[in-house]
Design a protein around this motif. Structure first.
Motif, PDB file in Angstrom:
ATOM      1  N   MET A 185       0.828  -1.180   0.000  1.00 15.09           N
ATOM      2  CA  MET A 185       0.000   0.000   0.000  1.00 15.09           C
ATOM      3  C   MET A 185       0.872   1.242   0.000  1.00 15.09           C
ATOM      4  O   MET A 185       1.932   1.253   0.602  1.00 15.09           O
ATOM      5  N   GLN A 186       0.394   2.270  -0.649  1.00 17.63           N
ATOM      6  CA  GLN A 186       1.059   3.569  -0.635  1.00 17.63           C
ATOM      7  C   GLN A 186       0.138   4.576   0.040  1.00 17.63           C
ATOM      8  O   GLN A 186      -1.089   4.481  -0.081  1.00 17.63           O
ATOM      9  N   ALA A 187       0.722   5.518   0.736  1.00 17.95           N
ATOM     10  CA  ALA A 187      -0.033   6.585   1.380  1.00 17.95           C
ATOM     11  C   ALA A 187       0.633   7.914   1.043  1.00 17.95           C
ATOM     12  O   ALA A 187       1.732   8.191   1.500  1.00 17.95           O
ATOM     13  N   GLN A 188      -0.032   8.698   0.212  1.00 17.25           N
ATOM     14  CA  GLN A 188       0.481  10.024  -0.142  1.00 17.25           C
ATOM     15  C   GLN A 188      -0.323  11.051   0.636  1.00 17.25           C
ATOM     16  O   GLN A 188      -1.538  10.914   0.778  1.00 17.25           O
ATOM     17  N   TRP A 189       0.352  12.078   1.120  1.00 15.37           N
ATOM     18  CA  TRP A 189      -0.355  13.081   1.902  1.00 15.37           C
ATOM     19  C   TRP A 189      -0.015  14.477   1.421  1.00 15.37           C
ATOM     20  O   TRP A 189       1.034  14.721   0.813  1.00 15.37           O
ATOM     21  N   SER A 190      -0.946  15.391   1.687  1.00 15.06           N
ATOM     22  CA  SER A 190      -0.729  16.799   1.398  1.00 15.06           C
ATOM     23  C   SER A 190      -1.552  17.624   2.384  1.00 15.06           C
ATOM     24  O   SER A 190      -2.520  17.137   2.961  1.00 15.06           O
ATOM     25  N   ILE A 191      -1.117  18.850   2.564  1.00 17.06           N
ATOM     26  CA  ILE A 191      -1.783  19.747   3.509  1.00 17.06           C
ATOM     27  C   ILE A 191      -2.001  21.088   2.824  1.00 17.06           C
ATOM     28  O   ILE A 191      -1.107  21.619   2.174  1.00 17.06           O
ATOM     29  N   GLU A 192      -3.209  21.608   3.008  1.00 14.62           N
ATOM     30  CA  GLU A 192      -3.518  22.942   2.525  1.00 14.62           C
ATOM     31  C   GLU A 192      -4.273  23.670   3.621  1.00 14.62           C
ATOM     32  O   GLU A 192      -5.418  23.307   3.929  1.00 14.62           O
ATOM     33  N   SER A 193      -3.621  24.608   4.250  1.00 16.40           N
ATOM     34  CA  SER A 193      -4.208  25.389   5.331  1.00 16.40           C
ATOM     35  C   SER A 193      -4.628  24.476   6.479  1.00 16.40           C
ATOM     36  O   SER A 193      -3.788  23.843   7.098  1.00 16.40           O
ATOM     37  N   THR A 194      -5.928  24.368   6.747  1.00 18.43           N
ATOM     38  CA  THR A 194      -6.412  23.580   7.885  1.00 18.43           C
ATOM     39  C   THR A 194      -6.875  22.182   7.479  1.00 18.43           C
ATOM     40  O   THR A 194      -7.421  21.443   8.292  1.00 18.43           O
ATOM     41  N   GLN A 234       3.635   2.803   6.212  1.00 22.11           N
ATOM     42  CA  GLN A 234       3.305   3.915   5.325  1.00 22.11           C
ATOM     43  C   GLN A 234       2.163   4.761   5.909  1.00 22.11           C
ATOM     44  O   GLN A 234       2.188   5.992   5.854  1.00 22.11           O
ATOM     45  N   PHE A 235       1.154   4.069   6.463  1.00 25.08           N
ATOM     46  CA  PHE A 235       0.016   4.783   7.046  1.00 25.08           C
ATOM     47  C   PHE A 235       0.463   5.605   8.250  1.00 25.08           C
ATOM     48  O   PHE A 235       0.089   6.765   8.390  1.00 25.08           O
ATOM     49  N   LYS A 236       1.287   5.028   9.094  1.00 21.22           N
ATOM     50  CA  LYS A 236       1.746   5.747  10.280  1.00 21.22           C
ATOM     51  C   LYS A 236       2.604   6.947   9.904  1.00 21.22           C
ATOM     52  O   LYS A 236       2.488   8.015  10.513  1.00 21.22           O
ATOM     53  N   GLU A 237       3.469   6.800   8.908  1.00 19.90           N
ATOM     54  CA  GLU A 237       4.294   7.926   8.472  1.00 19.90           C
ATOM     55  C   GLU A 237       3.421   9.079   7.981  1.00 19.90           C
ATOM     56  O   GLU A 237       3.665  10.235   8.313  1.00 19.90           O
ATOM     57  N   ALA A 238       2.419   8.767   7.175  1.00 17.27           N
ATOM     58  CA  ALA A 238       1.531   9.810   6.644  1.00 17.27           C
ATOM     59  C   ALA A 238       0.724  10.461   7.753  1.00 17.27           C
ATOM     60  O   ALA A 238       0.619  11.692   7.818  1.00 17.27           O
ATOM     61  N   THR A 239       0.148   9.650   8.641  1.00 16.81           N
ATOM     62  CA  THR A 239      -0.678  10.227   9.703  1.00 16.81           C
ATOM     63  C   THR A 239       0.157  11.019  10.705  1.00 16.81           C
ATOM     64  O   THR A 239      -0.283  12.066  11.181  1.00 16.81           O
ATOM     65  N   THR A 240       1.349  10.557  10.993  1.00 14.81           N
ATOM     66  CA  THR A 240       2.219  11.294  11.905  1.00 14.81           C
ATOM     67  C   THR A 240       2.559  12.658  11.321  1.00 14.81           C
ATOM     68  O   THR A 240       2.556  13.670  12.040  1.00 14.81           O
TER      69      THR A 240
END
Length: 99
Positions: free
Chosen positions: A1-10, A27-33
Motif C-alpha cells: 500500500m502507498q499513502a500520499q499526503w498533502s496539507i492545505e491550510s487547515t 506507510q500509514f503511520k508515516e503519513a498520519t504522523t
C-alpha cells in the motif's frame, strides 16, 4: 500500500493506494504522523478511491488515528464496494464522517 499526503491550510489529505492491510502500517503511520504534526490542521481526509480491500488491522489503524487526532475531524471518502461494506459493518459511520 502507498499513502500520499498533502496539507492545505487547515485541511490534510491522505490518499491510499492498494490493499490497506497490516503490511501497510508503516506507510500509514508515516503519513498520519506527518499530518498530525502539522500546525493548524483541523480536518484529515482519508481517501479510499484506490483501495480495493482492507482488513481488521486497517480498521485498528483507523481507530488509533481517531484517538491520536484529538479534536481534529477525520473524514473517510470515496470508499466503495467491499471497502465501504466493511466500514459499514464495523459501524465506522458512528465514529467518522463517511462521504
Amino acid at each position: 500500500m502507498q499513502a500520499q499526503w498533502s496539507i492545505e491550510s487547515t485541511y490534510a489529505w491522505i490518499k491510499l493506494t492498494g490493499n490497506f492491510t497490516f503490511e501497510g502500517h508503516r506507510q500509514f503511520k508515516e503519513a498520519t504522523t506527518a499530518v498530525l504534526a502539522a500546525k493548524g490542521v483541523e480536518t484529515i481526509e482519508i481517501n479510499f478511491a484506490k483501495v480495493d480491500y482492507l482488513d481488521s488491522a486497517a480498521l485498528g489503524m483507523l481507530l488509533l488515528l481517531n484517538e491520536r487526532a484529538g479534536e481534529r475531524r477525520i473524514v473517510l471518502t470515496e470508499a466503495t464496494g467491499t471497502v465501504r461494506a466493511v466500514l459499514d459493518i464495523a459501524n465506522f459511520g458512528k465514529l467518522f464522517e463517511i462521504r
